[in-house]
Design a protein around this motif. Structure first.
Motif, PDB file in Angstrom:
ATOM      1  N   ASN A  43       0.838  -1.139   0.017  1.00 13.63           N
ATOM      2  CA  ASN A  43      -0.007  -0.070   0.019  1.00 13.63           C
ATOM      3  C   ASN A  43       0.693   1.270   0.016  1.00 13.63           C
ATOM      4  O   ASN A  43       0.484   2.410   0.658  1.00 13.63           O
ATOM      5  CB  ASN A  43      -0.910   0.071   1.143  1.00 13.63           C
ATOM      6  CG  ASN A  43      -2.190   1.136   1.193  1.00 13.63           C
ATOM      7  OD1 ASN A  43      -2.227   1.739  -0.420  1.00 13.63           O
ATOM      8  ND2 ASN A  43      -2.702   1.426   1.742  1.00 13.63           N
ATOM      9  N   THR A  44       1.913   1.124  -0.698  1.00 10.68           N
ATOM     10  CA  THR A  44       2.724   2.316  -0.927  1.00 10.68           C
ATOM     11  C   THR A  44       2.759   2.933  -2.513  1.00 10.68           C
ATOM     12  O   THR A  44       2.785   1.957  -3.201  1.00 10.68           O
ATOM     13  CB  THR A  44       4.274   2.117  -0.491  1.00 10.68           C
ATOM     14  OG1 THR A  44       4.860   1.042  -1.306  1.00 10.68           O
ATOM     15  CG2 THR A  44       4.171   1.818   1.053  1.00 10.68           C
ATOM     16  N   THR A  45       2.825   4.037  -2.850  1.00  7.79           N
ATOM     17  CA  THR A  45       3.128   4.565  -3.944  1.00  7.79           C
ATOM     18  C   THR A  45       4.278   5.230  -4.122  1.00  7.79           C
ATOM     19  O   THR A  45       5.146   5.469  -3.430  1.00  7.79           O
ATOM     20  CB  THR A  45       1.824   5.826  -4.029  1.00  7.79           C
ATOM     21  OG1 THR A  45       2.140   6.873  -3.392  1.00  7.79           O
ATOM     22  CG2 THR A  45       0.391   5.262  -3.928  1.00  7.79           C
ATOM     23  N   THR A  46       4.497   5.864  -5.610  1.00 10.22           N
ATOM     24  CA  THR A  46       5.872   6.508  -5.772  1.00 10.22           C
ATOM     25  C   THR A  46       5.967   7.695  -5.044  1.00 10.22           C
ATOM     26  O   THR A  46       7.125   8.459  -5.055  1.00 10.22           O
ATOM     27  CB  THR A  46       5.859   6.588  -7.315  1.00 10.22           C
ATOM     28  OG1 THR A  46       4.612   7.311  -7.981  1.00 10.22           O
ATOM     29  CG2 THR A  46       5.727   5.239  -8.018  1.00 10.22           C
TER      30      THR A  46
END
Length: 462
Positions: free
Chosen positions: A169-172
């Protein structure tokens, strides 16, 4: 001789003559009124006005007894009326013999022997066979079902390997953009520090410096004027009371009937016209009809009906429904509650994510509050100086010069003599009534000086 009308003699303007509606026709046997028509068109001697043929409205009264005869009674002659002769009709006698009920229809149109009409429709021919009918239609016979094979999909295969690890559940944005601390900004606002002065406040104004008080003169107080009542008595007569005096007359009599006292010693007459003429009649009592007593029947009641006696019950087989019977499908194996959705899509363990907060740049104090404001710390109290009022003192402006009691009304007003109108006097002094004009004007002749002296002497000797 000078003749004046009452309208010309009047000075107050309230006395006028009663004018007649018209003055074309004079009173009495006088001549015709002079007009422009009579001057231009003179009358002819030999011509007379036409005679009026209309009868005069004379009422002929006859004070004798009235006759009870009319034109109908005088001209009508009664005739002898004889009764109308009756017409003798012979008695009805029935004709002998037998009545013939024959008619022209029966005599001319005789009955014929008729045969039944044959139908033109051919007879229905039934062709029945014992062979069972083939219920296979031509559609099912000619169109057979083909064996359909499953077609392979033409989509390319996926080269992306499906991850087996848990989703992070991490984005750039979270990975590349690292949060930095807050940079404190310099404030260009000037400091709020009061500028104090050691010089005391001067409460001097231009009014206090340049105003010069002048002395005021003493106000002259006038003595009140004493009221002096008039010596002459008050005349409460008005023009209406003076000019319009009442005529002598008798007091009006009351039209109310005289009150007659009613003595209470006489007995009250209780008899009336209704009691004297309408006497009670002897009335026989109404006979009441007696209803006979009810007696219940002793025999037994027959409760049978025509339906129960005539219509007998038949044994009829019940109708069998054409619908197939319902057969519930029962199985001894337990129910499998697993589906492809439950096997492929399994529930993940969801945890609530913590809020991302940036560190605050302001350090909050931890000690106790001093409870001292900038006003308390920087305010310096000075001694108040009372302000001097520039308003002059309310001194009365008095003058020793006496006041002039003269007004424009006292200087310019000239009293006038009250004179009575000569038209209101009866008899009128200096005038004698002569006649009334055709238009209703009352003409008076003015007396000379000698006539006035003689009339005054007569009145004095009288």
């Amino acid at each position: 001789m000078k003749r004046l009308c009452l309208c010309e003699i009047c000075e107050c303007g309230r006395h006028r003559c009663k004018h007649l509606p018209t003055a074309l026709f004079t009173k009495g046997n006088q001549g015709w009124a002079v007009s422009e028509y009579n001057e231009k068109y003179p009358t002819y001697k030999n011509c007379h006005p036409p005679k009026i043929l209309k009868p005069k409205p004379e009422i002929k009264c006859n004070y004798g007894p009235m006759e009870g005869t009319t034109t109908f009674r005088s001209h009508f002659i009664p005739y002898e009326v004889s009764p109308r002769p009756e017409i003798k009709r012979p008695k009805y006698q029935p004709s002998p013999g037998v009545i013939d009920f024959g008619s022209t229809y029966k005599q001319e149109f005789g009955p014929y022997q008729l045969q039944p009409v044959l139908p033109f429709r051919p007879k229905e021919r039934k062709r029945g066979t014992d062979v069972k009918a083939d219920t296979l239609p031509t559609y099912k016979d000619h169109f057979r079902q083909w064996a359909i094979t499953r077609q392979e999909p033409h989509t390319p295969k996926m080269s992306f390997p499906i991850p087996t690890a848990k989703y992070q559940n991490t984005t750039t944005y979270h990975d590349e953009f690292i949060p930095l601390g807050l940079v404190p900004c310099e404030s260009f606002k000037p400091s709020n520090i009061p500028k104090l002065s050691d010089v005391p406040f001067e409460g001097v104004t231009s009014n206090q410096l340049h105003y010069i008080p002048h002395p005021l003169n003493v106000h002259f107080v006038k003595a009140p004027h004493e009221f002096k009542p008039s010596d002459q008595p008050f005349q409460n007569f008005t023009s209406h009371r003076h000019d319009y005096q009442g005529l002598p007359g008798q007091m009006p009599k009351s039209c109310k009937p005289e009150h007659v006292a009613i003595s209470q010693d006489t007995p009250f007459q209780s008899s009336t016209e209704f009691r004297d003429r309408f006497l009670p009649w002897p009335v026989t009592p109404i006979q009441v009809h007696k209803t006979p007593e009810y007696k219940s029947p002793t025999e037994r009641m027959d409760l049978r009906t025509t339906t129960g006696t005539n219509f007998l019950k038949h044994q009829i087989q019940p109708f069998i429904p054409a619908r197939p019977p319902y057969r519930p499908v029962c199985s001894s194996h337990p129910f499998e509650g697993t589906t492809t959705t439950k096997e492929d899509f399994k529930a993940w363990k969801g945890e609530r994510q913590e809020t991302i907060r940036q560190p605050s740049a302001i350090q909050l104090p931890s000690g106790k509050m001093e409870d001292v404001s900038t006003f308390k710390s920087h305010y310096i109290q000075h001694q108040l100086q009372p302000t001097v009022s520039c308003k002059p003192l309310p001194a009365p402006q008095c003058s020793k010069v006496p006041m002039d009691e003269e007004t424009t009304y006292r200087t310019q007003f000239t009293p006038k003599k009250i004179s009575m109108c000569p038209a209101s006097m009866d008899p009128m002094p200096g005038f004698v009534f002569e006649k009334v004009d055709d238009r209703g004007h009352r003409l008076f002749r003015e007396l000379s000086s000698q006539e006035q002296k003689s009339t005054s002497a007569r009145n004095a000797g009288f």
